[in-house]
Design a protein around this motif. Structure first.
Motif, mmCIF file in Angstrom:
data_model
loop_
_atom_site.group_PDB
_atom_site.id
_atom_site.type_symbol
_atom_site.label_atom_id
_atom_site.label_comp_id
_atom_site.label_asym_id
_atom_site.label_seq_id
_atom_site.Cartn_x
_atom_site.Cartn_y
_atom_site.Cartn_z
ATOM 1 N N GLN A 77 0.826 -1.208 0.000
ATOM 2 C CA GLN A 77 0.000 0.000 0.000
ATOM 3 C C GLN A 77 0.865 1.266 0.000
ATOM 4 O OE1 GLN A 77 -2.981 -0.435 3.082
ATOM 5 N NE2 GLN A 77 -3.657 -2.393 2.263
ATOM 6 N N ASP A 78 1.943 1.209 -0.768
ATOM 7 C CA ASP A 78 2.861 2.338 -0.920
ATOM 8 C C ASP A 78 2.578 2.998 -2.268
ATOM 9 O OD1 ASP A 78 4.929 4.143 -1.062
ATOM 10 O OD2 ASP A 78 6.500 2.698 -0.570
ATOM 11 N N GLY A 112 -7.595 6.556 0.222
ATOM 12 C CA GLY A 112 -8.322 5.285 0.294
ATOM 13 C C GLY A 112 -7.668 4.266 1.208
ATOM 14 N N PHE A 113 -6.351 4.349 1.373
ATOM 15 C CA PHE A 113 -5.619 3.420 2.248
ATOM 16 C C PHE A 113 -5.428 3.981 3.662
ATOM 17 C CE2 PHE A 113 -3.727 1.519 -1.757
ATOM 18 C CZ PHE A 113 -4.382 0.314 -1.621
ATOM 19 N N THR A 114 -6.064 5.121 3.962
ATOM 20 C CA THR A 114 -5.905 5.754 5.262
ATOM 21 C C THR A 114 -7.104 5.427 6.141
ATOM 22 O OG1 THR A 114 -4.668 7.532 4.221
ATOM 23 C CG2 THR A 114 -5.555 7.987 6.395
ATOM 24 N N PRO A 115 -6.945 5.158 7.423
ATOM 25 C CA PRO A 115 -5.675 5.038 8.119
ATOM 26 C C PRO A 115 -4.924 3.780 7.678
ATOM 27 C CG PRO A 115 -7.450 4.476 9.625
ATOM 28 C CD PRO A 115 -8.075 4.914 8.323
ATOM 29 N N VAL A 119 -7.181 -1.158 5.311
ATOM 30 C CA VAL A 119 -7.584 -1.907 4.121
ATOM 31 C C VAL A 119 -6.717 -3.157 4.036
ATOM 32 C CG1 VAL A 119 -7.757 -1.858 1.610
ATOM 33 C CG2 VAL A 119 -8.269 0.200 2.922
ATOM 34 N N LYS A 120 -7.363 -4.298 3.943
ATOM 35 C CA LYS A 120 -6.652 -5.575 3.818
ATOM 36 C C LYS A 120 -6.816 -6.076 2.390
ATOM 37 C CE LYS A 120 -5.914 -5.776 8.270
ATOM 38 N NZ LYS A 120 -4.898 -4.905 8.734
ATOM 39 N N THR A 121 -5.715 -6.493 1.769
ATOM 40 C CA THR A 121 -5.767 -7.025 0.411
ATOM 41 C C THR A 121 -5.222 -8.451 0.410
ATOM 42 O OG1 THR A 121 -3.622 -6.031 -0.086
ATOM 43 C CG2 THR A 121 -5.572 -4.765 -0.709
ATOM 44 N N THR A 122 -5.899 -9.332 -0.340
ATOM 45 C CA THR A 122 -5.500 -10.733 -0.443
ATOM 46 C C THR A 122 -5.822 -11.236 -1.846
ATOM 47 O OG1 THR A 122 -7.658 -11.493 0.366
ATOM 48 C CG2 THR A 122 -5.911 -11.229 2.019
ATOM 49 N N MET A 139 -10.217 -6.843 -1.733
ATOM 50 C CA MET A 139 -9.929 -5.669 -0.920
ATOM 51 C C MET A 139 -11.010 -5.556 0.157
ATOM 52 S SD MET A 139 -9.480 -1.670 -2.064
ATOM 53 C CE MET A 139 -11.119 -1.524 -2.755
ATOM 54 N N ALA A 140 -10.602 -5.742 1.410
ATOM 55 C CA ALA A 140 -11.531 -5.654 2.535
ATOM 56 C C ALA A 140 -11.280 -4.362 3.297
ATOM 57 C CB ALA A 140 -11.364 -6.860 3.450
#
Length: 180
Positions: A77-78, A112-115, A119-122, A139-140
């Motif tokens: 998430q960078d 969108g990735f804050t905080p 967000v969990k991605t698998t 994307m959860a």
């Protein structure tokens, strides 16, 4: 898994090759000492895309670029590093809820990735070649989960265009193999 196996194999070979060069240099002139940290840093120099690349291995280079982009953007998430390496210039956006251009996309995605960590991605898979690439992942977010497909167009090894499709996952789908 294929990406990580290839990455670690390449990393091992790079470090091994550098170690051989260092050993040969050390035998000739012991004043040029190189630490293990310097060897590791040299082998991990960040990649930067090349919009003019047209080599015989372009499809492989696009695959490698997408693999690194996906790892940076989806797994780590960078957003800023992913964009700086692989989306350095023009960026056409086909998402109906996003404005055109790289700067808007960076801010939109960082928000969108804050905080961080919310967000969990698998389930990441990706494909690339013939000038296009695709990522598919789960994307959860705290209150909603999606199956996501991002579709990219390359110029050389740089990403220059993006489309995406999201499907909400409710957990009540009648199809037991829905989405993945």
């Amino acid at each position: 898994m294929r990406f990580f196996t290839s990455f670690f194999t390449l990393l091992f070979l790079s470090v091994s090759a550098l170690a051989l060069v260092v050993r040969e240099d050390a035998a000739v002139a012991t004043t040029d000492a190189v630490t293990d940290a310097e060897l590791t840093t040299a082998s991990l120099k960040p990649k930067v895309c090349n919009p003019y690349y047209k080599g015989y291995d372009l499809a492989q280079k696009q695959y490698e670029a997408l693999a690194d982009y996906a790892d940076l953007f989806i797994n780590k998430q960078d957003v800023l590093t992913a964009f700086n390496r692989y989306i350095p210039g023009v960026y056409k956006q086909h998402n109906p809820y996003a404005e055109q251009g790289r700067d808007f996309a960076i801010q939109y995605l960082i928000n969108g990735f804050t905080p961080r960590g919310s967000v969990k991605t698998t389930n990441l898979t990706f494909f690339a070649g013939q000038g296009y690439g695709m990522t598919h992942f789960k994307m959860a977010m705290p209150d909603i989960t999606f199956a996501v497909v991002d579709y990219f167009k390359f110029q050389g090894t740089c990403i220059v265009e993006h489309w995406d499709v999201l499907q909400q996952i409710t957990g009540t789908e009648p199809n037991p193999i829905a989405f993945f």
